[in-house]
Design an enzyme around this catalytic site. Sequence first.
Site, PDB file in Angstrom:
ATOM      1  N   LYS A  16      -6.481   4.602   0.523  1.00  0.00           N
ATOM      2  CA  LYS A  16      -7.489   5.731   0.679  1.00  0.00           C
ATOM      3  C   LYS A  16      -6.755   6.887   0.542  1.00  0.00           C
ATOM      4  O   LYS A  16      -7.318   7.996   0.366  1.00  0.00           O
ATOM      5  CB  LYS A  16      -8.048   5.520   1.916  1.00  0.00           C
ATOM      6  CG  LYS A  16      -8.966   4.150   2.024  1.00  0.00           C
ATOM      7  CD  LYS A  16      -9.671   3.991   3.482  1.00  0.00           C
ATOM      8  CE  LYS A  16      -8.687   3.631   4.499  1.00  0.00           C
ATOM      9  NZ  LYS A  16      -7.927   2.287   4.423  1.00  0.00           N
ATOM     10  N   GLY A  17      -5.546   6.922   1.251  1.00  0.00           N
ATOM     11  CA  GLY A  17      -4.705   8.346   1.505  1.00  0.00           C
ATOM     12  C   GLY A  17      -4.420   8.937   0.003  1.00  0.00           C
ATOM     13  O   GLY A  17      -4.775  10.250  -0.270  1.00  0.00           O
ATOM     14  N   LYS A  18      -4.262   8.109  -0.978  1.00  0.00           N
ATOM     15  CA  LYS A  18      -4.036   8.813  -2.320  1.00  0.00           C
ATOM     16  C   LYS A  18      -5.087   9.328  -2.773  1.00  0.00           C
ATOM     17  O   LYS A  18      -5.296  10.440  -3.608  1.00  0.00           O
ATOM     18  CB  LYS A  18      -3.605   7.645  -3.322  1.00  0.00           C
ATOM     19  CG  LYS A  18      -3.206   8.206  -4.800  1.00  0.00           C
ATOM     20  CD  LYS A  18      -2.804   7.185  -5.923  1.00  0.00           C
ATOM     21  CE  LYS A  18      -2.855   7.773  -7.057  1.00  0.00           C
ATOM     22  NZ  LYS A  18      -2.312   7.191  -8.213  1.00  0.00           N
ATOM     23  N   GLY A  40      -2.399   4.218   8.828  1.00  0.00           N
ATOM     24  CA  GLY A  40      -1.247   4.411   8.422  1.00  0.00           C
ATOM     25  C   GLY A  40      -1.730   4.848   6.878  1.00  0.00           C
ATOM     26  O   GLY A  40      -2.032   4.060   5.807  1.00  0.00           O
ATOM     27  N   THR A 244     -11.371  -3.988  14.009  1.00  0.00           N
ATOM     28  CA  THR A 244     -10.868  -2.726  14.731  1.00  0.00           C
ATOM     29  C   THR A 244     -12.058  -2.274  15.702  1.00  0.00           C
ATOM     30  O   THR A 244     -13.108  -3.042  15.690  1.00  0.00           O
ATOM     31  CB  THR A 244     -10.400  -1.593  14.174  1.00  0.00           C
ATOM     32  OG1 THR A 244      -9.905  -0.519  14.926  1.00  0.00           O
ATOM     33  CG2 THR A 244     -11.393  -0.936  13.155  1.00  0.00           C
ATOM     34  N   THR A 304       2.209   0.093   7.008  1.00  0.00           N
ATOM     35  CA  THR A 304       2.777   1.345   7.376  1.00  0.00           C
ATOM     36  C   THR A 304       2.822   1.696   8.906  1.00  0.00           C
ATOM     37  O   THR A 304       4.051   1.969   9.146  1.00  0.00           O
ATOM     38  CB  THR A 304       1.709   2.260   6.838  1.00  0.00           C
ATOM     39  OG1 THR A 304       1.152   1.978   5.604  1.00  0.00           O
ATOM     40  CG2 THR A 304       2.372   3.887   6.665  1.00  0.00           C
ATOM     41  N   THR A 306       3.033  -0.836  11.588  1.00  0.00           N
ATOM     42  CA  THR A 306       3.677  -1.781  12.177  1.00  0.00           C
ATOM     43  C   THR A 306       4.636  -2.757  11.432  1.00  0.00           C
ATOM     44  O   THR A 306       5.653  -3.353  11.970  1.00  0.00           O
ATOM     45  CB  THR A 306       2.842  -2.978  12.838  1.00  0.00           C
ATOM     46  OG1 THR A 306       2.004  -3.285  11.711  1.00  0.00           O
ATOM     47  CG2 THR A 306       1.849  -2.312  13.539  1.00  0.00           C
ATOM     48  N   PRO A 309       4.468  -7.941   7.602  1.00  0.00           N
ATOM     49  CA  PRO A 309       4.101  -8.586   6.042  1.00  0.00           C
ATOM     50  C   PRO A 309       2.526  -8.667   5.996  1.00  0.00           C
ATOM     51  O   PRO A 309       1.815  -9.155   7.047  1.00  0.00           O
ATOM     52  CB  PRO A 309       4.697  -9.691   5.814  1.00  0.00           C
ATOM     53  CG  PRO A 309       5.373 -10.078   7.286  1.00  0.00           C
ATOM     54  CD  PRO A 309       5.333  -8.851   8.150  1.00  0.00           C
ATOM     55  N   ARG A 310       1.931  -7.965   4.912  1.00  0.00           N
ATOM     56  CA  ARG A 310       0.442  -8.252   4.867  1.00  0.00           C
ATOM     57  C   ARG A 310       0.311  -9.442   4.144  1.00  0.00           C
ATOM     58  O   ARG A 310       0.884  -9.982   3.354  1.00  0.00           O
ATOM     59  CB  ARG A 310      -0.140  -6.865   3.965  1.00  0.00           C
ATOM     60  CG  ARG A 310      -0.046  -5.851   4.762  1.00  0.00           C
ATOM     61  CD  ARG A 310      -0.601  -4.582   3.878  1.00  0.00           C
ATOM     62  NE  ARG A 310      -0.459  -3.446   4.507  1.00  0.00           N
ATOM     63  CZ  ARG A 310       0.111  -2.067   3.826  1.00  0.00           C
ATOM     64  NH1 ARG A 310       0.043  -2.182   2.538  1.00  0.00           N
ATOM     65  NH2 ARG A 310       0.194  -1.099   4.557  1.00  0.00           N
ATOM     66  N   ASP A 338      -1.778  -1.687 -11.366  1.00  0.00           N
ATOM     67  CA  ASP A 338      -0.467  -2.106 -11.536  1.00  0.00           C
ATOM     68  C   ASP A 338       0.145  -3.228 -11.177  1.00  0.00           C
ATOM     69  O   ASP A 338       1.220  -3.983 -11.599  1.00  0.00           O
ATOM     70  CB  ASP A 338       0.417  -0.816 -11.701  1.00  0.00           C
ATOM     71  CG  ASP A 338       0.576  -0.345 -10.215  1.00  0.00           C
ATOM     72  OD1 ASP A 338      -0.564   0.072  -9.516  1.00  0.00           O
ATOM     73  OD2 ASP A 338       1.725   0.003  -9.610  1.00  0.00           O
TER      74      ASP A 338
HETATM   75  P1  IMO Z   1      -5.531   1.989   7.325  1.00  0.00           P
HETATM   76  O1  IMO Z   1      -6.267   3.197   7.684  1.00  0.00           O
HETATM   77  C1  IMO Z   1      -5.053  -2.266   8.017  1.00  0.00           C
HETATM   78  C2  IMO Z   1      -6.137  -4.031  11.700  1.00  0.00           C
HETATM   79  C3  IMO Z   1      -5.276  -4.577  12.609  1.00  0.00           C
HETATM   80  C4  IMO Z   1      -5.935  -5.729  13.394  1.00  0.00           C
HETATM   81  C5  IMO Z   1      -7.256  -4.938  13.504  1.00  0.00           C
HETATM   82  C6  IMO Z   1      -7.401  -4.532  15.023  1.00  0.00           C
HETATM   83  O2  IMO Z   1      -4.126   2.153   7.328  1.00  0.00           O
HETATM   84  O3  IMO Z   1      -6.357   1.211   6.398  1.00  0.00           O
HETATM   85  P2  IMO Z   1      -6.410  -2.242  16.241  1.00  0.00           P
HETATM   86  O4  IMO Z   1      -5.086  -1.897  16.485  1.00  0.00           O
HETATM   87  O5  IMO Z   1      -7.428  -1.293  15.160  1.00  0.00           O
HETATM   88  O6  IMO Z   1      -7.210  -2.623  17.566  1.00  0.00           O
HETATM   89  O7  IMO Z   1      -6.303  -3.663  15.348  1.00  0.00           O
HETATM   90  O8  IMO Z   1      -7.362  -4.263  12.622  1.00  0.00           O
HETATM   91  N1  IMO Z   1      -6.062  -2.510  11.514  1.00  0.00           N
HETATM   92  C7  IMO Z   1      -5.688  -2.253  10.107  1.00  0.00           C
HETATM   93  N2  IMO Z   1      -5.318  -2.978   8.937  1.00  0.00           N
HETATM   94  N3  IMO Z   1      -4.976  -0.788   7.890  1.00  0.00           N
HETATM   95  C8  IMO Z   1      -5.440  -0.079   8.878  1.00  0.00           C
HETATM   96  O9  IMO Z   1      -5.721   1.304   8.954  1.00  0.00           O
HETATM   97  C9  IMO Z   1      -5.895  -0.710  10.099  1.00  0.00           C
HETATM   98  N4  IMO Z   1      -6.061  -0.336  11.437  1.00  0.00           N
HETATM   99  C10 IMO Z   1      -6.288  -1.475  12.154  1.00  0.00           C
HETATM  100  O10 IMO Z   1      -3.904  -4.954  11.925  1.00  0.00           O
HETATM  101  O11 IMO Z   1      -5.934  -6.623  12.499  1.00  0.00           O
HETATM  102 MG    MG Z   2      -2.500   0.742   7.250  1.00  0.00          MG
END
Ligand code: IMO
Ligand code: MG
Length: 433
Positions: A16-18, A40, A244, A304, A306, A309-310, A338
């Site tokens: 999304k950042g890009k 991140g 989340t 980004t 933590t 590995p995803r 890509d």
């Molecule tokens: P961006 O904005 C990917 C995931 C965590 C966990 C769950 C709950 O970079 O896309 P939390 O700390 O929010 O209570 O964790 O949500 N999680 C994300 N996964 N990208 C993120 O943000 C995330 N923010 C939280 O890994 O499974």
């Molecule tokens: Mg993230």
Amino acid sequence: MSVTCVIGLQWGDEAKGKLVDLLTDEHEIVVRYQGGSNAGHTVVTGGQTYKLSLIPSGILSPQVQCVVTGGVVLNPASILQEIDGLCGRGIKVGNNLMLSDRAHVIFPWHVAEDKAFDKSCSSGENIGTTMRGIGPCYRDKVGRSFAIRLGDLYRSDFGERLAYIAQAKNEMVGPLMGPPTPEAPFNAAEIAREYEGYAERLKPYVADTTTYLLDAAESGKRILLEGAQGALLDVDHGTYPFVTSSNSSGVGASSGSGLPGRWIKKVIGVVKAYSTRVGGGPFPTEQDNEIGQHIRDRGNEYGTVTRRPRRCGWFDAVAVRYTARLSGVDALAVMLLDVISDMAELKICTAYEIDGKRVTNFPSHVDDLRRAVPVYETLPGWQQDITKIRKMADLPLNARRYLDRLSQLAGRPVDVVSIGPDREQTIFAERKA
Ligand code: IMO
Ligand code: MG
């Protein structure tokens, strides 16, 4: 008059950042409205890589006003670290950044609770949070009794309120944390001193962002709302409890920003050309095998925030069709195409089989999703480098077929395709306004 919204449609990390960075030039105000430093966002611009977490990506454009609203949970130490990091690299952070006095503040007990309670209520699997205190801070926000908002740090009763909360937290959380540690029991006087220091430094940025944004929308300013996480992590509509703690789908944009839905004119849904997930919870199209490892290696799929590995897998069109509808998406941006360029075959999940029944609606209960067996359609790959292509028509036929099929299944046109981290490695569809 226009408010555009960028929403991740999977489990976060959709690049999304890009996209926000690309759209920033067309906007005057960029807004972060939910989540916190669990996000991140990586932006590559002018040969430099910036990793942002709480501050909107718009900060890299000095003419843009960046706003962090009351829907965000704010860790003062981490935002100050981000500000210092940006200033150290010559990026202006001054009156171009505004922080809502309504934003809830993360305290040491929130991080401690995140560590102590990271167990879900489903099959004993951990939620696998980012341990940034996000969930516990939102819990206190909703619970009200132990919450402190940014604006409260400047009030005369702050010390007294903090002492009351610290004592309650020591009684409630202390026993769960085992023997005393440097963090616990929480020392109210020390924490108050530390946070008064943060408050002093943050003071120039603190404002009533709700009124500011309403004025801006009503006077026709171009506003970009930057979603964090992804719609499948939405606390109400995602893969609960493996989510989340905020409304990270499109439906959260209004409550988080304070801008009524009537102002939102366009929603762009961001997806990867495949799927990833960090943390626990079911992931029907996961490839816990050499295919997943291949995607992880090529896509550098490590968190980004933590560095975990995803988990990687095939594109899940059942999930994306659901989140595109839920988020009111007008058009898709397909990122990281890509990464899958060298694969001979690609699979897309078009339905699930649950207990022998074919399902195309995304299940509401996590246990049903856990039992879902993906029904795949296999498409031929293109097996050639696409990173230098700049026009949709120049993409290999099989790449266009893959995108067309994603678009058809999600029920939305593809307006943007990303084929590398640089700004230039972006293809816009002709129809883009
Ligand atoms: P961006 O904005 C990917 C995931 C965590 C966990 C769950 C709950 O970079 O896309 P939390 O700390 O929010 O209570 O964790 O949500 N999680 C994300 N996964 N990208 C993120 O943000 C995330 N923010 C939280 O890994 O499974
Ligand atoms: Mg993230």
